[in-house]
Design a protein around this motif. Structure first.
Motif, PDB file in Angstrom:
ATOM      1  N   ASP A   1      17.600   4.238  -2.503  1.00  0.00           N
ATOM      2  CA  ASP A   1      16.698   5.211  -1.288  1.00  0.00           C
ATOM      3  C   ASP A   1      17.782   5.879  -0.645  1.00  0.00           C
ATOM      4  OD1 ASP A   1      14.521   5.979  -0.008  1.00  0.00           O
ATOM      5  OD2 ASP A   1      14.339   4.152   1.339  1.00  0.00           O
TER       6      ASP A   1
ATOM      7  N   LEU B   1       0.470   6.151  -1.420  1.00  0.00           N
ATOM      8  CA  LEU B   1      -0.010   7.110  -0.371  1.00  0.00           C
ATOM      9  C   LEU B   1       0.231   8.473  -0.774  1.00  0.00           C
ATOM     10  CD1 LEU B   1       1.314   5.230   2.672  1.00  0.00           C
ATOM     11  CD2 LEU B   1      -0.790   5.484   2.089  1.00  0.00           C
TER      12      LEU B   1
ATOM     13  N   LEU C   1       7.227  12.470   3.149  1.00  0.00           N
ATOM     14  CA  LEU C   1       8.157  13.600   3.559  1.00  0.00           C
ATOM     15  C   LEU C   1       8.323  14.221   2.495  1.00  0.00           C
ATOM     16  CD1 LEU C   1       9.446  14.864   6.083  1.00  0.00           C
ATOM     17  CD2 LEU C   1      11.560  13.963   5.289  1.00  0.00           C
TER      18      LEU C   1
ATOM     19  N   TYR D   1      18.591  10.863   5.403  1.00  0.00           N
ATOM     20  CA  TYR D   1      19.075   9.720   4.680  1.00  0.00           C
ATOM     21  C   TYR D   1      20.337   9.181   5.469  1.00  0.00           C
ATOM     22  CZ  TYR D   1      15.975   9.209   0.954  1.00  0.00           C
ATOM     23  OH  TYR D   1      14.921   8.932   0.139  1.00  0.00           O
ATOM     24  N   GLU D   2      20.499   7.990   5.408  1.00  0.00           N
ATOM     25  CA  GLU D   2      21.804   7.357   5.864  1.00  0.00           C
ATOM     26  C   GLU D   2      23.103   6.650   4.940  1.00  0.00           C
ATOM     27  OE1 GLU D   2      18.317   6.067   6.536  1.00  0.00           O
ATOM     28  OE2 GLU D   2      18.683   5.004   4.493  1.00  0.00           O
TER      29      GLU D   2
ATOM     30  N   PRO E   1       0.901  -1.501  -0.085  1.00  0.00           N
ATOM     31  CA  PRO E   1      -0.060  -0.170   0.027  1.00  0.00           C
ATOM     32  C   PRO E   1       0.873   1.377  -0.036  1.00  0.00           C
ATOM     33  CG  PRO E   1      -0.613  -1.522   1.866  1.00  0.00           C
ATOM     34  CD  PRO E   1       0.563  -2.089   1.356  1.00  0.00           C
TER      35      PRO E   1
ATOM     36  N   THR F   1      16.393  15.339   4.853  1.00  0.00           N
ATOM     37  CA  THR F   1      15.822  14.114   4.621  1.00  0.00           C
ATOM     38  C   THR F   1      16.019  13.050   5.541  1.00  0.00           C
ATOM     39  OG1 THR F   1      17.913  13.288   3.359  1.00  0.00           O
ATOM     40  CG2 THR F   1      15.950  14.167   1.945  1.00  0.00           C
TER      41      THR F   1
ATOM     42  N   PHE G   1       8.271   6.391   2.016  1.00  0.00           N
ATOM     43  CA  PHE G   1       8.018   5.199   2.957  1.00  0.00           C
ATOM     44  C   PHE G   1       8.516   4.142   2.897  1.00  0.00           C
ATOM     45  CE2 PHE G   1       4.189   8.553   3.963  1.00  0.00           C
ATOM     46  CZ  PHE G   1       4.510   8.879   5.053  1.00  0.00           C
ATOM     47  N   ILE G   2       8.218   3.628   1.719  1.00  0.00           N
ATOM     48  CA  ILE G   2       8.683   1.943   1.514  1.00  0.00           C
ATOM     49  C   ILE G   2       9.997   2.091   0.924  1.00  0.00           C
ATOM     50  CG2 ILE G   2       6.327   1.184   1.282  1.00  0.00           C
ATOM     51  CD1 ILE G   2       6.771   0.962  -1.882  1.00  0.00           C
ATOM     52  N   GLN G   3      10.744   1.088   1.038  1.00  0.00           N
ATOM     53  CA  GLN G   3      12.024   0.870   0.406  1.00  0.00           C
ATOM     54  C   GLN G   3      12.055   0.990  -1.011  1.00  0.00           C
ATOM     55  OE1 GLN G   3      14.482  -1.792   2.564  1.00  0.00           O
ATOM     56  NE2 GLN G   3      16.199  -0.254   2.262  1.00  0.00           N
TER      57      GLN G   3
END
Lengths: 604, 211
Positions: free
Chosen positions: A248, A22, A26, A295-296, A18, A293, A242-244
């Motif tokens: 990413d 969406l 962000l 992010y890592e 799902p 963001t 939200f999802i990988q």
């Protein structure tokens, strides 16, 4: 009218992910009553589309203007597609669930040939007629991206196609949409912009043997080009899914355009010349994007990142900032030299990954032919440096089906992999060498544009040669079905006569062709037969020097005569240097487009 | 320090899986530039402990998360910082400072309360009076009959549906979808996890008060 949210609520148990639908991630943009409302369409599933940097650039460029609103739209995965058909919901934008047929414009990106039927399917799901000539109302349907350099199989479906860098043209298009409301007038104005191709303005005629007789009028469409990347708009607040997704992370394009001149590589020809960003600007963009963001991971992207002239000072400089934040740095394309191993060592401080190199061919003869200026010694030395520094797993990418390739050339791939393994065994017992091969798909605008692809049976035979030769501990082989590469070869150098084939295939269920679980070669065989088209004519046939090619009116700046000269040099196994080192090689881009190579440091 | 957070998920983020929620918090905390503690190893991650995964499609006003930090930070300051930085759809209720060495929140949860908005509340109420509530649990190709009844603590009528208080956590756990399946009811309009608790001296108390 139902929204994605409604569909999720109603059919949750039937929808695999799902999070794809969406639209509230962000940094996603939500606006009401914009003056110009467009959709950026990526003809693949969300996770793939959201990994594409071009989409993020254009999203940012449009949405930073309050009067413009660009939303995203992706190909609904078959589970959601089925529900949308059942519920009679037409294709919607992601953010506001607006039917895309109500917008001013829908822009598709053409990233790979096997996504073409998704474009048609998305139009059909949207209730938009796929044929441009049948559309008198509704959004303008346009396209851009690498495959825009031979969009001919898709030409009858698009109102306009943008060649080259989209940053500036896209904004100009939005401004036209704001000023002019009449559909026909809009298109005429857009057609006057640099880099814009209106397929309907060109007529193609064919000879009895099936080749092109003429393309008229004789003028050429030149690609649009951004002169200085430091001045180009950059999405410092990209959407965080939200999802990988596939990629990413923070992506910063360190330069655009590669001058190495690998003869199979379309990107290396159509994105010329090299334009580097300054290292200070790169660092600023990275820090700003991280702040926005969380992010890592940061990736320095380009066609050959190790060629960035300031890399050896940029990487340590970045690591001093990123390491304390536990943010990892990745360099997606390593060069085959010890400099690259040193870099890899530097960036492994946060996260350990495997090392991947692309010698592309097994024998020196083949590497010279494709102009991959790398020797076996280079590779073995690089492998030695990698194993000495603690890596145990090396991946090697190769291509098969190259022009004049013999079995000895193919077997050299396995031999090279074994030599790399031997180097590794000097350091450790648990060495793994993974070999991945892909089949050559000759592309337009490259020195190989005249070449016939190997037949599928031949490609399979060659893969088995390697497979049999690669038996033993520590050796892995990834191979693939060449059916997809064959279709890709048909479409990559196809002409407008393929449009009905695409339409037929789509109507009969071709969707997500680039996903092996959905790819159905039998639909395509039926489509070619029904449209009386011989696909071998496009994929397997060798073209002559004088043949008019379907994309001859579309100008990347690289001269056709230069490409032919490179093809002749390939056949005589002679290499061509890099103009950043040996001076101008006469490809034609700089004078033709009035641009120049921009380097920020010294070549290493 | 360990910061205990109570948060909620509204309908906008009800379709984000537990793994995605973890990533959302990791990135939000990075954006907030907080002194996070990281795990060791090849890919260090911020040390976050969630109470319990929330099934997809369910909204909640009672989720808990332990955030491990390298430095002390005032709970209110952390709450405000998070409110500034989290994407829309996440409600942030409370942050408390928990002592080092406290049991992780996931290990202490014993109960959950669910609000199930349904047109068939009587079936739920009837279930409370039954001796057993058999359910066929399918796991890895094996099927096993289990009795859900002992997992249910109470069922009561609310406006538009029922409140079900059940066992939750690592020892014994009632999944709402298992309950619906065992009762054979229609798909409810909505399910909302009202809160999570731990049982102490016969009382259900908030996980934030567990020290």
């Amino acid at each position: 009218m139902l929204t994605y949210q409604d569909l999720l609520e109603k059919h949750l148990s039937r929808i695999e992910k799902p999070g794809r639908y969406l639209g509230t991630e962000l940094n996603s943009v939500h606006k009401e009553n914009p003056l110009v409302h467009v959709a950026l369409a990526f003809p693949d599933v969300y996770e793939v589309g959201m990994s594409h940097f071009g989409l993020k650039i254009l999203y940012h460029i449009a949405n930073k203007h309050p009067e413009f609103y660009a939303e995203r739209v992706f190909a609904p995965w078959p589970d959601m597609e089925k529900i949308m058909l059942e519920e009679q919901v037409e294709l919607l934008t992601l953010e506001s669930s607006t039917p895309i047929k109500n917008l001013d414009l829908v822009g598709f990106t053409l990233q790979y040939e096997l996504s073409y039927t998704n474009i048609l399917h998305m139009l059909r799901l949207a209730g938009i007629n796929i044929w441009a000539k049948n559309r008198n109302e509704g959004p303008l349907i346009i396209a851009g991206g690498p495959c825009a350099f031979n969009p001919e199989p898709l030409a009858p479906f698009f109102d306009a196609i943008v060649l080259g860098d989209g940053e500036e043209v896209f904004l100009q298009i939005l401004k036209i949409l704001a000023q002019e409301k009449n559909r026909t007038k809009r298109l005429a104005l857009i057609g006057q912009l640099d880099g814009v191709y209106l397929p309907d303005q060109f007529k193609i005629s064919y000879q009895a043997d099936g080749t092109i007789e003429s393309i008229s009028p004789e003028r050429k469409i030149k690609k649009a080009v951004v002169a200085d990347l430091d001045q180009a708009d950059y999405p410092e607040k990209p959407i965080v899914p939200f999802i990988q997704t596939v990629h990413d992370r923070v992506n910063v394009e360190v330069f655009r355009g590669c001058l190495r001149g690998c003869r199979f590589c379309q990107a290396g020809m159509i994105y010329r010349p090299t334009r580097e960003r300054t290292d200070t600007e790169i660092k600023r963009l990275i820090l700003e994007t991280l702040k926005n963001t969380g992010y890592e991971e940061v990736s320095l992207t380009s066609l050959s990142t190790a060629d960035y002239t300031k890399l050896s000072c940029l990487v340590p400089d970045l690591m001093t900032v990123l390491e304390p934040k536990k943010v990892s740095l990745s360099l997606p394309s390593l060069r085959i030299d010890s400099f690259s191993v040193d870099l890899a060592k530097e960036i492994e401080k946060v996260k350990k990954t495997g090392l991947t190199f692309a010698p592309e061919a097994g024998s020196q003869r083949m590497r010279d032919l494709i102009n991959k200026n790398v020797t076996e010694e280079d590779l073995l030395k690089t492998a030695d440096a990698a194993f000495a520094n603690g890596w145990t797993h090396i991946k090697l990418y190769f291509m098969i089906g190259l022009p004049t390739e013999t079995d000895a050339d193919v077997l050299a791939i396995a031999e090279l992999a074994k030599k790399v393994r031997e180097v590794g065994r000097r350091y450790t017992k648990k060495v793994t060498v993974t070999v991945s091969t892909s089949s050559l798909v000759p592309k337009s605008h490259t020195p190989f544009q005249w070449v016939g692809q190997n037949e599928r049976e031949e490609l399979k035979r060659k893969q088995f040669l390697i497979k049999d030769a690669l038996k033993g501990p520590g050796l892995q082989f990834n191979w693939h079905n060449p059916e997809g590469s064959y279709l890709e070869a048909v479409l990559a150098r196809g002409d407008r006569r393929l449009a009905p084939v695409l339409a037929y295939a789509e109507e009969n269920g071709a969707y997500f062709d680039s996903w092996h679980e959905y790819f159905k070669p039998e639909i395509w065989a039926e489509a070619f037969a029904a449209c009386n088209i011989d696909p071998d004519f496009y994929a397997l046939r060798e073209r002559t020097k004088t043949e008019i090619l379907p994309w001859d009116h579309l100008d990347s700046g690289v001269k056709k005569s230069f490409l032919w000269q490179e093809w002749e040099k390939a056949l005589s196994e002679k290499t061509t240097g890099d103009c950043r080192e040996i001076g101008c090689i006469g490809c034609g881009v700089c004078p033709d487009l009035n641009v120049k190579t921009i380097l920020r440091g010294e070549r290493t | 320090m360990i910061a205990g957070l109570k948060f909620g998920k509204d309908i906008r983020v009800a379709y984000i899986s537990h793994l995605d929620v973890i990533r959302v918090f990791e990135r939000a905390l990075r954006r907030a530039n907080l002194p996070l503690s990281f795990s060791q190893g090849f890919s260090p991650k911020p040390k976050l402990v969630f109470a319990q995964a929330l099934p997809l499609g369910i909204t909640s006003s009672g989720e808990y998360l332990d955030i491990h930090l390298e430095e002390e930070i005032k709970p209110l300051k952390l709450l405000l910082k998070l409110a500034e930085i989290m994407p829309p759809g996440f409600d942030l209720y409370e942050v408390v400072a928990l002592p080092e060495g406290i049991k992780p929140v996931m290990a202490v949860i014993t109960h959950a309360s669910y609000l199930i908005y349904t047109s068939e509340p009587e079936i739920f109420l009837h279930a409370e009076k039954m001796k057993s509530l058999p359910y066929i649990n399918k796991k890895g190709g094996k099927t096993k009959e289990v009795d859900l009844k002992p997992l249910i603590k109470s069922i009561e009528l609310i406006d538009g549906g029922v409140r079900v208080v059940s066992q939750a956590g690592s020892k014994a756990n009632l999944r709402p979808d298992a309950l619906l399946c065992a009762l054979g009811v229609k798909k409810p309009l909505r399910i909302h996890r009202e809160d999570l608790y731990l049982e102490r001296d016969g009382q259900l108390i908030s996980p934030l008060k567990r020290n």
